[in-house]
Structures are given as structure tokens and as C-alpha cells.
Write a protein that holds these residues in place. Structure first.
Motif, short mmCIF file in Angstrom:
data_model
loop_
_atom_site.label_atom_id
_atom_site.label_comp_id
_atom_site.label_asym_id
_atom_site.label_seq_id
_atom_site.Cartn_x
_atom_site.Cartn_y
_atom_site.Cartn_z
N SER A 153 6.72 -0.05 -4.87
CA SER A 153 6.33 -0.24 -3.46
C SER A 153 7.55 -0.42 -2.55
CB SER A 153 5.38 -1.44 -3.34
OG SER A 153 6.00 -2.62 -3.82
N ASN A 154 8.55 -1.18 -2.99
CA ASN A 154 9.74 -1.38 -2.16
C ASN A 154 10.49 -0.07 -1.95
OD1 ASN A 154 9.27 -4.13 -1.87
ND2 ASN A 154 10.44 -4.66 -3.73
N PHE A 155 10.59 0.71 -3.02
CA PHE A 155 11.26 2.00 -2.89
C PHE A 155 10.49 2.91 -1.92
CE2 PHE A 155 11.33 6.45 -4.25
CZ PHE A 155 12.68 6.74 -4.08
N LEU A 156 9.16 2.89 -2.03
CA LEU A 156 8.36 3.71 -1.13
C LEU A 156 8.55 3.30 0.32
CD1 LEU A 156 5.03 3.91 -3.18
CD2 LEU A 156 6.60 5.78 -2.72
N GLN A 157 8.61 1.99 0.56
CA GLN A 157 8.80 1.51 1.93
C GLN A 157 10.17 1.95 2.47
OE1 GLN A 157 8.47 -2.71 2.38
NE2 GLN A 157 8.67 -2.67 4.61
N ASN A 158 11.20 1.82 1.64
CA ASN A 158 12.54 2.20 2.09
C ASN A 158 12.68 3.70 2.29
OD1 ASN A 158 13.33 -0.49 1.95
ND2 ASN A 158 14.02 -0.31 -0.19
N PHE A 159 11.97 4.46 1.46
CA PHE A 159 12.14 5.92 1.50
C PHE A 159 11.19 6.59 2.49
CE2 PHE A 159 11.36 10.19 -0.35
CZ PHE A 159 12.65 10.68 -0.22
N LEU A 160 9.94 6.11 2.57
CA LEU A 160 8.93 6.76 3.41
C LEU A 160 8.44 5.88 4.55
CD1 LEU A 160 6.78 8.52 0.66
CD2 LEU A 160 8.48 9.57 2.16
N GLY A 161 8.88 4.63 4.60
CA GLY A 161 8.50 3.78 5.72
C GLY A 161 7.31 2.89 5.43
N VAL A 162 6.88 2.18 6.47
CA VAL A 162 5.81 1.21 6.30
C VAL A 162 4.48 1.88 5.97
CG1 VAL A 162 5.13 1.21 8.75
CG2 VAL A 162 4.78 -0.85 7.35
N GLU A 163 4.32 3.16 6.36
CA GLU A 163 3.08 3.87 6.05
C GLU A 163 2.90 3.99 4.54
OE1 GLU A 163 4.82 5.51 9.87
OE2 GLU A 163 5.54 5.11 7.84
N ALA A 164 3.99 4.24 3.82
CA ALA A 164 3.92 4.33 2.36
C ALA A 164 3.56 2.98 1.75
CB ALA A 164 5.24 4.84 1.80
N VAL A 173 -0.25 7.94 6.17
CA VAL A 173 -0.84 6.98 5.24
C VAL A 173 -1.77 7.69 4.26
CG1 VAL A 173 -2.45 5.04 5.02
CG2 VAL A 173 -0.64 4.97 6.75
N ILE A 174 -2.66 8.52 4.80
CA ILE A 174 -3.65 9.20 3.94
C ILE A 174 -2.96 10.20 3.01
CG2 ILE A 174 -5.73 10.62 3.89
CD1 ILE A 174 -6.12 7.80 4.98
N LEU A 175 -2.01 10.98 3.55
CA LEU A 175 -1.33 11.96 2.71
C LEU A 175 -0.45 11.29 1.65
CD1 LEU A 175 -0.33 14.72 5.30
CD2 LEU A 175 -2.21 14.73 3.66
N GLY A 205 -0.62 11.87 -2.25
CA GLY A 205 0.56 12.18 -3.03
C GLY A 205 0.77 11.21 -4.19
N LEU A 206 0.54 9.92 -3.93
CA LEU A 206 0.68 8.93 -5.00
C LEU A 206 -0.35 9.17 -6.10
CD1 LEU A 206 1.38 5.65 -2.98
CD2 LEU A 206 2.95 6.87 -4.49
N LEU A 207 -1.57 9.50 -5.70
CA LEU A 207 -2.58 9.83 -6.71
C LEU A 207 -2.12 11.01 -7.57
CD1 LEU A 207 -5.90 9.52 -4.65
CD2 LEU A 207 -5.16 8.04 -6.54
N GLY A 208 -1.54 12.03 -6.93
CA GLY A 208 -1.05 13.19 -7.66
C GLY A 208 0.08 12.83 -8.61
N LEU A 209 1.04 12.00 -8.14
CA LEU A 209 2.16 11.60 -8.98
C LEU A 209 1.69 10.77 -10.18
CD1 LEU A 209 4.91 10.67 -6.35
CD2 LEU A 209 4.93 12.61 -7.93
N LEU A 210 0.82 9.80 -9.91
CA LEU A 210 0.32 8.96 -11.00
C LEU A 210 -0.47 9.78 -12.02
CD1 LEU A 210 -0.83 5.90 -8.87
CD2 LEU A 210 1.08 5.92 -10.50
N ALA A 211 -1.29 10.71 -11.53
CA ALA A 211 -2.08 11.54 -12.43
C ALA A 211 -1.19 12.46 -13.25
CB ALA A 211 -3.10 12.36 -11.64
N SER A 231 0.33 2.39 -0.58
CA SER A 231 0.40 1.86 -1.95
C SER A 231 -0.45 0.61 -2.10
CB SER A 231 1.86 1.57 -2.32
OG SER A 231 2.41 0.57 -1.47
N ARG A 232 -0.43 -0.27 -1.09
CA ARG A 232 -1.24 -1.48 -1.17
C ARG A 232 -2.73 -1.15 -1.10
NH1 ARG A 232 2.17 -5.97 2.41
NH2 ARG A 232 3.87 -6.18 0.88
N SER A 233 -3.08 -0.10 -0.36
CA SER A 233 -4.48 0.31 -0.31
C SER A 233 -4.97 0.78 -1.68
CB SER A 233 -4.66 1.43 0.72
OG SER A 233 -5.96 1.97 0.65
N LEU A 234 -4.12 1.53 -2.40
CA LEU A 234 -4.50 2.02 -3.72
C LEU A 234 -4.66 0.87 -4.71
CD1 LEU A 234 -2.28 5.22 -4.09
CD2 LEU A 234 -4.70 5.08 -3.51
#
Length: 860
Positions: free
Chosen positions: A468-479, A777-779, A783-789, A483-486
Motif C-alpha cells: 500500500s505504501n509503495f502504491l501511494q508513493n508511486f500512483l498517489g492517494v487514489e491507489a 481509483v476504479i481503474l 489493475g490490482l485485481l489483475g496483478l493479484l490474479a 487498495s484499502r477498498s479491496l
């Protein structure tokens, strides 16, 4: 009753109608799963069930068939006819001919047309009446035409008319024939070229013998045999030499069906992948339905609804989706079967037996199968969430987020189930096949998938929290919000990841298996194809066809300048222990010993081949050894010509040319039993430093009067790889459908997620979030669903590939495959899945952007 139907309509059906896109995606996902299963069932029957139809139609109703390796001597027909029994004896020649200008291969049958014309096809022919008149008017000329060497009869489906000329390629010779008449070949029967048996013997270069003799025993006045079939079989066998075998008519057809059973079984089970993926999506759909209607469930329960009524309501919703999907899947499946039967036909012809697919027959049972599969899978998938809705207390039902909290608390306990199922999968993979089918191999695969499913909640939770921290730093607060929504909706996220993970895992497993198999074959050909040039009769290649090359031509080629050695291979189709196999001989005296070991024992090639030279010793292929539990040192009793001969197995060799299994012996030894010197194939070794193109030109000049095909070493390898790729095209198609079903499920689930979170998303807009940020946020969630899958799918796929390669493949076909990672293919496939999941989030993102924040806050 009516109040219950109103409740079902308002609580279940109306919400489905209010969200047409999500409902349509779910129904279409089920429809695709049902369509694939139906298509494989219809195509499998058409592709593998028709190879015998025309031959059996032309042979009529028979009781026994007599065969022998190398052919049944002509005098056996006379001996049988002379016996004091009222049986009917029918001799037949069998082969294949290619219509030269159409490149179409058809079975060639030689019959005693004078004796059989009234009993077989001519009585049905449109020209039969005219033919009979000619016999009366011009008996000599008519009989001459009937038995003339250039006379043939063809099926009406070929569209030929009497008097037309046909240029036929038979073996290594091409000749012109005249169509004397036609016969009906409807009802899905494959067209056959028929000629008189006296003309067929020289055309097939098998003078002095027939390929098969049919025996029809007499009927009593009551329409039944007075004597048991076993007694009649004993009487027939008394007339024949030991090596000539008597079997029930249709035995070879049954052997071929038995051989094809594993192929159909594997394809049928593979077709269920899309349904398994669809089952996850149905589970998710009903789970979403339960979560979104939790307040309605609580209210209905509070005012007196029973648990059984709530259970029936949600199962009814699932049944509605399943039946709708099945009804839509039926016409789609019928269309898919047309394409599937062509792909399956390629595989059947390449690996098993020459066959032309028959007509696709759609029956009431086919429709019933689709409905049962569609409704059954949806009901099973919906049972758990429906039961949860029924047993939950009214207060808990109205408590938002309680179920997600329970899932997060219990996620670690799922790892124990993962461990138990993984151990069970390992144990199941050790069990031997049942009836030749890898039943426990598939059970092991299902258990492995189950183990992964129980591990996914913990994996998703850990992966997102760590990243989550990496996502925030790389893609911003939307990421971070995504992630928290998932994680906040862990149950829904886990089901979606499991659905796509299953599809990706099977894609990965099949990709690794096919890639490993392909690389294994390429490596195998390095040792199996050492010659510079290869020659076979012109025509379409097939596993069960062994046309011969003139012995005079092979001798002439051996004397050409620049030719060091000519290696001759002769092959026959035989039956061994009720299964078809290939018996072949190798010209060991002319075999350069310059190859690496390709034997399971690891022994040097020269050591093994020297053991075969001049003795009753053979080597057998790995598939043959596996099917018949044969090991080095065992004895094989094989019918050769008029007698049985016993051979000792010297070793077992790797072979990927055919699943039928092969027995290989010294050519000189085979000629003692079967003295026909004509080879089936030639391997030409050019003198060291010689000019291969020049030698090829010399061979072409020497074979000017023959119809042969000459392949350079590299050309033959390329052709083999092309055949391999076409063979597995049907497998890739099935995987693509499973991926499509999973992606549609993600699109529907994300859409439901947006609708369910409309308050949250509206509040973000109200607080100042832009349309671009909401889309991000939605995309990002998609994308996270795709990566995890992809991550879980590749890991699971690797373990599934081990089961496919070392259990299912080995138990089905007997091949040893060496593991190879097709990195480029896997990267490309997983990239496509990731992009597809991103695209699946585009429409839900648009819906999120269109939400009116004022209306949402007012509703809140």
C-alpha cells in the motif's frame, strides 16, 4: 403463494432488471461456460464417432472379421467358401486414395463387385436400374466395365457423375479412373471410393492377399443363430493358420473408440474450466446480492419470513440466471461446435486415425445437458451465500460490514484448509488411472485449485498491506484508496481474484505443458531425424496410413552417386491386447550409429541396435510400454503372416510420433515373416561433404514415374512443429474462453462495486475529488485485481502443470515430457489478462463519474 411470488419479484427479480448491464454480463458468462461444454460434447461425437460409418455401411451386417498382419492369403477365401456351412464370406481390400486435383484423402475399398453388387451399395444407387439393363443387353461389356481396373464407384456427396474421370494417387502411383456409378452416402457417412477387388489388389500393391474377410453366419427360421457365436468363431479359426485372427465384426472400430476415449475425456474435462470460472462469478454475484440486500433481508426476517423462504429466494435468483444463461448458451454452443469439430478433427487425424468429421447431431439430450449444467452449476455456486443469508439473524443482517469483518478475522484459518487440500492433492496424484482414465489426476488438480482458493484471502490481505505504501508513493492517494477498498471488501475481492486466478492458472499450466511438450519434441527430433533427406509416398500424412514405395525405386536411389546409405522403414497397423499399435521394421544394417541415446535405460544406441540385429528382439515405444505394462526382458507374442512369433523386448525408447504405440524390429527379421520388401518411408544419408540439393535432384529424376514427396531435414522438422501447433489449437481456444468469462466477471463485479459504493464515491466527489481521480481509483482497483490474479494464477499454474505433465499426460498417453518454461508466451498471456482487467474497469469507472454527489448526500 402469490405474496411469495411478489416478494421474490420485488426482492430478487426487479433489482436484476434495474441493473441490465451487470445482469447481462453475468448471464453471458454462464452462457459461454455452457456453450463450451455443449460444443465439446457435440464436436467430440462428430469428430471421433464417424470414422467407421461408411466402412461399416458398405460391409453390411456381419458377425466376424478375419485379419492378419501383412494381409490374409487369397486361398483362405476359397477354404472358407468350401466348408460345409451356409455362411456368407466377403473379402475386402482397404486403403486410401487421394483425389489429385482436390487434395482430398478418402478410404479406398476393394470388393467382389460381381458377387456383392446386389447385396451392397449398387442396389441403392441412382444408376443401379440402368446398370441392370446394361447387364441384360450387353453382358460381356457390362461385366468388363464392372471389373475393369479403371472402374470406380463413389459416394453421391462427391458430386461426381458416371463417365467422369478421376485422377487418383494411390501409394506412390497416380492413375486415371472412370466413375461408373454412385451410391448414397448420407446420414453423416464418409464417402468411399469403391472398386473391384481384383483391381484394388494391384492398385494397392498387395497382390496375393486381402486385407479383411467378413463372415456372416446363417440365421435360423426364427431369425436367430441356432449355434452360439463362440462355436462359430471356433469353426472359422479351425480353417485358418495360427497367425490369422478371427474377431467379432467391428472389433477394430471398438479399439479405435477405446483409444480415442482418453482424448475425448480430457477435452471434455478441459471444457469445464470456463464453467468453474463461471461458478466463482455466480458465487460472487449472489454474495453481492446478499450484501446489498442485507437491510431488506433483516426487515423481511423481522416481519416473519422463514429461513427456508430466504434460501429459496436467493437460490431462485441463481436458477433464473443459470437457466437464462443455458438458454442463451445452447445456440452459441451449436455455433462453436462447428468450429470446434474442425480443430478436433485435425488432432484426431494427426495423432490417432484418419477420419472425416461427421455431421453435428443436436438432440434433446444435448439441450437437456445444457440446462442441467447451467442450472446445476449456478445452484451449487449460490448455495453458500444463499444459506448464509438464510441463517443470519435479522439484527446481524442489518449490520453493515459484519461479514467482511468476519472474513478478515478468519482469513488465517483458511491456510489450514490450504495445507490439508494440498496434501490431499499430492496423495491423489499418486493413484493409478481407472479404466485408462486419469481420474485421480483431475481430482488432484481440483484439490490444488481448492487449496489456492482458501489461501487467497490471506495472500490478498498481506500483498495489499505490504504494497500500500509503495502504491501511494508511486500512483498517489487514489491507489491508497483503491487498495484499502479491496481489503475492506476482502470477501468480494478474494472471490474475484479466485475466479481470474483459476483461468490464469489453467492457462499457465496448459502453456507450460504445451511449451514443454513442444520443446521436448524439438529436442527428440534432433536424435530421431539424423538423415539429410526423407521420402514418403505423396498424399496426406496420417498415423494409421502406411502406403508403400516401390522396392525397385528404393534400390535405384541407393545406387545414385552421392548417396551414402538408404535406410528403409516398413510399418503395419496391428492389434495388440485389444489396442491398435504400429509394427515397424528398421534397416539396421544401413543405420549410421551417430545418435545420442534415446532409450529410457540410458544405454548407448549402438548397443541396443546391435542386440536387435538378426534376432527376435524388439524395442518398443514409451506409450506402448505404458499401455501394456511392458518392460525390458518381457516377451511379446505377435501375429505375423500365417503364424505367431515371440519377441523379447530389448529396451524402451522415447517416441512422440504417435500415441498408438510402436514395436520396432530388424528389417531382415520382419522379411522372414512378411516377405514384402516395399518400404513405407526412406531416409537418405548423403556422403560426407556431398551436395544435398544435387542428390535431391538426382532422386527426383530417378522417381520421375512415381509420386513421392521429398523432404529436407529442416523441412520435416518444420512440418512436424506445424502439425503440433495445429493439434493444440483447440486447447488454446478453450483457455481463451475461460479468460473471457473471468474478465466479464470482473467487469460485472466492479460495476456492482461502484453501485454498492455510490455513497462513498459521491461523498468523495462532494469533498472535491475530480472525475479523473475517481476514474483512477476504479481503474487501479481493476489493475490490482489483475496483478493479484496473475501472481496467484502463475504460482497455482506451475503446480497444476506438474500434475498435467507427470500425472494426467503420463496416465493418458504414456509420454515423458521434460519441463520447459515458455517465458515469452506466459508473459504475453498474463499481460493480455492484465490489460483486459483494466479495460473491464473502464465502464464501471464511467458510471462512478456520472454519480450526482448532491443526490447521493441527500439520500444519505
Amino acid at each position: 403463494m402469490i405474496p411469495r411470488l411478489k416478494l421474490f419479484w420485488r426482492l430478487m427479480v426487479k433489482p436484476l432488471a434495474d441493473e441490465p448491464v451487470r445482469t447481462a454480463l453475468t448471464i453471458f458468462a454462464v452462457a459461454l461456460g455452457v456453450a463450451v461444454v455443449l460444443a465439446m460434447d457435440l464436436a467430440g461425437e462428430a469428430a471421433t464417432g464417424s470414422f467407421h460409418s461408411s466402412l461399416e455401411t458398405l460391409s453390411g451386417e456381419q458377425n466376424f472379421e478375419i485379419t492378419a498382419t501383412g494381409g490374409v492369403p487369397n486361398e483362405m477365401v476359397g477354404k472358407l467358401v468350401s466348408r460345409p456351412y451356409d455362411w456368407r464370406i466377403t473379402a475386402r481390400m482397404e486403403g486410401f486414395a487421394v483425389i489429385s486435383n482436390e487434395r482430398k484423402t478418402l478410404p479406398l475399398i476393394g470388393l467382389d463387385l460381381i458377387a456383392e453388387s446386389n447385396q451392397l451399395f449398387l442396389r441403392h444407387s441412382a444408376t443401379a436400374a440402368r446398370h441392370a439393363e446394361k447387364i441384360d443387353e450387353e453382358p460381356d461389356s457390362s461385366f468388363e466395365k464392372l471389373i475393369a481396373r479403371d472402374s470406380v464407384w463413389v459416394g453421391e456427396s462427391l458430386g461426381k457423375r458416371p463417365g467422369e474421370k478421376l485422377q487418383l494417387l494411390i501409394g506412390d502411383r497416380s492413375a486415371s479412373y472412370t466413375v461408373r456409378g454412385t451410391y448414397p452416402d448420407a446420414n453423416g457417412n464418409e464417402s468411399v471410393i469403391v472398386m473391384d477387388i481384383a483391381a484394388a489388389q494391384p492398385a494397392l500393391d498387395r497382390a496375393g492377399c486381402v486385407d479383411r474377410i467378413f463372415v456372416r453366419i446363417p440365421q435360423s427360421s426364427r431369425g436367430t443363430q441356432d449355434i452360439a457365436l463362440d462355436e462359430w468363431q471356433r469353426r472359422v479359426q479351425q480353417v485358418l493358420p495360427d497367425g490369422v485372427q478371427v474377431r467379432l465384426a467391428g472389433a477394430s472400430t471398438n479399439e479405435n473408440r477405446k483409444m480415442l476415449a482418453a482424448f475425448r475425456w480430457n477435452l471434455r474435462l478441459l471444457s469445464y474450466i470456463a464453467l468453474v470460472v463461471g461458478a466463482f462469478l455466480i458465487y460472487n454475484t449472489i454474495s453481492v446480492s446478499v450484501v446489498r440486500r442485507r437491510s431488506e433481508i433483516g426487515i423481511v426476517r423481522a416481519i416473519g419470513a422463514t429461513r427456508r423462504q430466504i434460501l429459496a429466494a436467493f437460490l431462485g435468483e441463481a436458477a433464473l440466471i443459470g437457466i437464462s444463461g443455458a438458454l442463451l448458451g445452447i445456440p452459441i454452443g451449436r455455433l462453436m461446435a462447428t468450429a470446434a469439430v474442425k480443430l478436433m478433427g485435425v488432432t484426431v487425424n494427426a495423432l490417432y486415425i484418419t477420419s472425416r468429421p461427421g455431421a453435428i447431431t443436436f438432440t434433446l439430450w444435448s439441450a437437456a445437458l445444457a440446462l442441467i449444467v447451467g442450472a446445476g452449476v449456478t445452484l451449487l455456486s449460490a448455495w453458500s451465500p444463499a444459506r448464509e443469508a438464510a441463517v443470519v439473524a435479522p439484527v446481524e443482517a442489518m449490520a453493515r460490514g459484519r461479514r467482511e469483518f468476519e472474513i478478515r478475522v478468519a482469513k488465517a484459518s483458511g491456510l489450514w484448509f490450504t495445507l490439508i487440500l494440498a496434501v490431499a492433492s499430492a496423495l491423489a496424484s499418486r493413484v493409478r488411472p481407472i479404466g485408462g482414465k486419469p481420474v485421480f489426476g483431475y481430482i488432484a488438480a481440483v484439490l490444488a485449485v481448492g487449496a489456492a482458493v482458501f489461501a487467497i484471502p490471506a495472500f490478498v490481505d498481506i500483498a495489499i498491506r505490504v504494497g500500500s505504501n509503495f502504491l501511494q508513493n508511486f500512483l498517489g492517494v487514489e491507489a491508497l484508496l483503491a487498495s484499502r477498498s479491496l481489503v475492506g471488501s476482502l470477501r468480494r475481492t478474494s472471490v474475484l481474484v479466485a475466479a481470474v486466478c483459476t483461468a490464469v492458472a489453467m492457462m499457465t499450466a496448459v502453456g507450460i505443458m504445451v511449451g514443454s511438450f513442444r520443446q521436448t519434441i524439438v529436442s527428440w527430433m534432433d536424435s530421431e531425424l539424423p538423415a539429410d533427406l526423407y521420402i514418403r509416398p505423396a498424399g496426406n500424412p496420417a498415423t494409421d496410413q502406411h502406403p508403400t514405395i516401390s522396392a525397385a525405386l528404393s534400390d535405384a536411389i541407393a545406387k545414385l552417386p552421392g548417396v551414402q546409405t538408404v535406410q528403409r522403414l516398413r510399418a503395419y497397423e496391428i492389434s495388440y491386447q485389444g489396442m491398435p499399435a504400429t509394427l515397424a521394421s528398421l534397416d539396421i544394417e544401413n543405420t549410421p550409429i551417430n545418435r545420442t541415446s534415446d532409450f529410457l535405460s540410458g544405454r548407448p544406441t549402438d548397443s541396443v541396435l546391435n542386440e536387435l540385429r538378426g534376432t527376435n528382439a524388439v524395442i518398443v515405444s514409451e506409450p506402448f510400454a505404458y499401455k501394456h505394462s511392458a518392460t525390458p526382458g518381457d516377451s511379446l507374442e505377435i501375429a505375423l503372416g500365417r503364424s505367431f512369433a515371440t519377441f523379447r523386448i530389448a529396451d524402451v525408447y522415447y517416441d512422440y510420433s504417435s500415441e498408438r504405440g510402436m514395436i520396432l524390429m530388424d528389417r531382415n527379421v520382419m522379411l522372414k515373416y512378411l516377405p514384402d520388401p516395399a518400404p513405407s518411408n526412406l531416409a537418405i544419408f548423403v556422403t560426407p561433404g556431398g551436395n544435398v540439393p544435387a542428390v535431391r535432384k538426382e532422386i527426383e529424376n530417378a522417381a520421375a514415374n512415381y509420386r513421392i514427396l521429398i523432404f529436407a531435414n529442416g523441412d520435416l522438422r518444420s512440418q512436424a512443429v506445424q502439425i503440433f501447433d495445429r493439434t493444440f489449437a483447440i486447447t488454446y481456444a478453450l483457455e481463451a474462453v475461460a479468460i473471457l468469462v473471468a474478465v466479464m466477471g470482473i467487469a460485472g463485479a466492479l460495476l456492482a462495486l461502484v453501485i454498492d459504493r455510490r455513497r462513498e464515491l459521491g461523498l468523495l466527489r462532494y469533498l472535491g475529488a475530480s472525475s479523473l481521480q475517481l476514474r483512477k481509483v476504479i481503474l487501479t482497483e481493476a489493475g490490482l485485481l489483475g496483478l493479484l490474479a496473475n501472481a496467484t494464477g502463475v504460482i497455482l499454474g506451475f503446480f497444476l502443470s506438474l500434475i498435467l505433465i507427470f500425472v494426467i499426460n503420463k496416465q493418458s498417453f504414456g509420454w515423458t515430457i521434460r519441463i520447459h518454461w515458455p517465458v515469452a508466451v506466459l508473459l504475453g498471456a498474463t499481460s493480455v489478462v492484465f490489460v483486459a482487467t483494466l479495460l473491464a474497469g473502464y465502464y464501471p469507472a464511467r458510471i462512478a463519474i456520472r454519480l450526482n454527489p448532491i443526490a447521493v448526500i441527500h439520500e444519505e
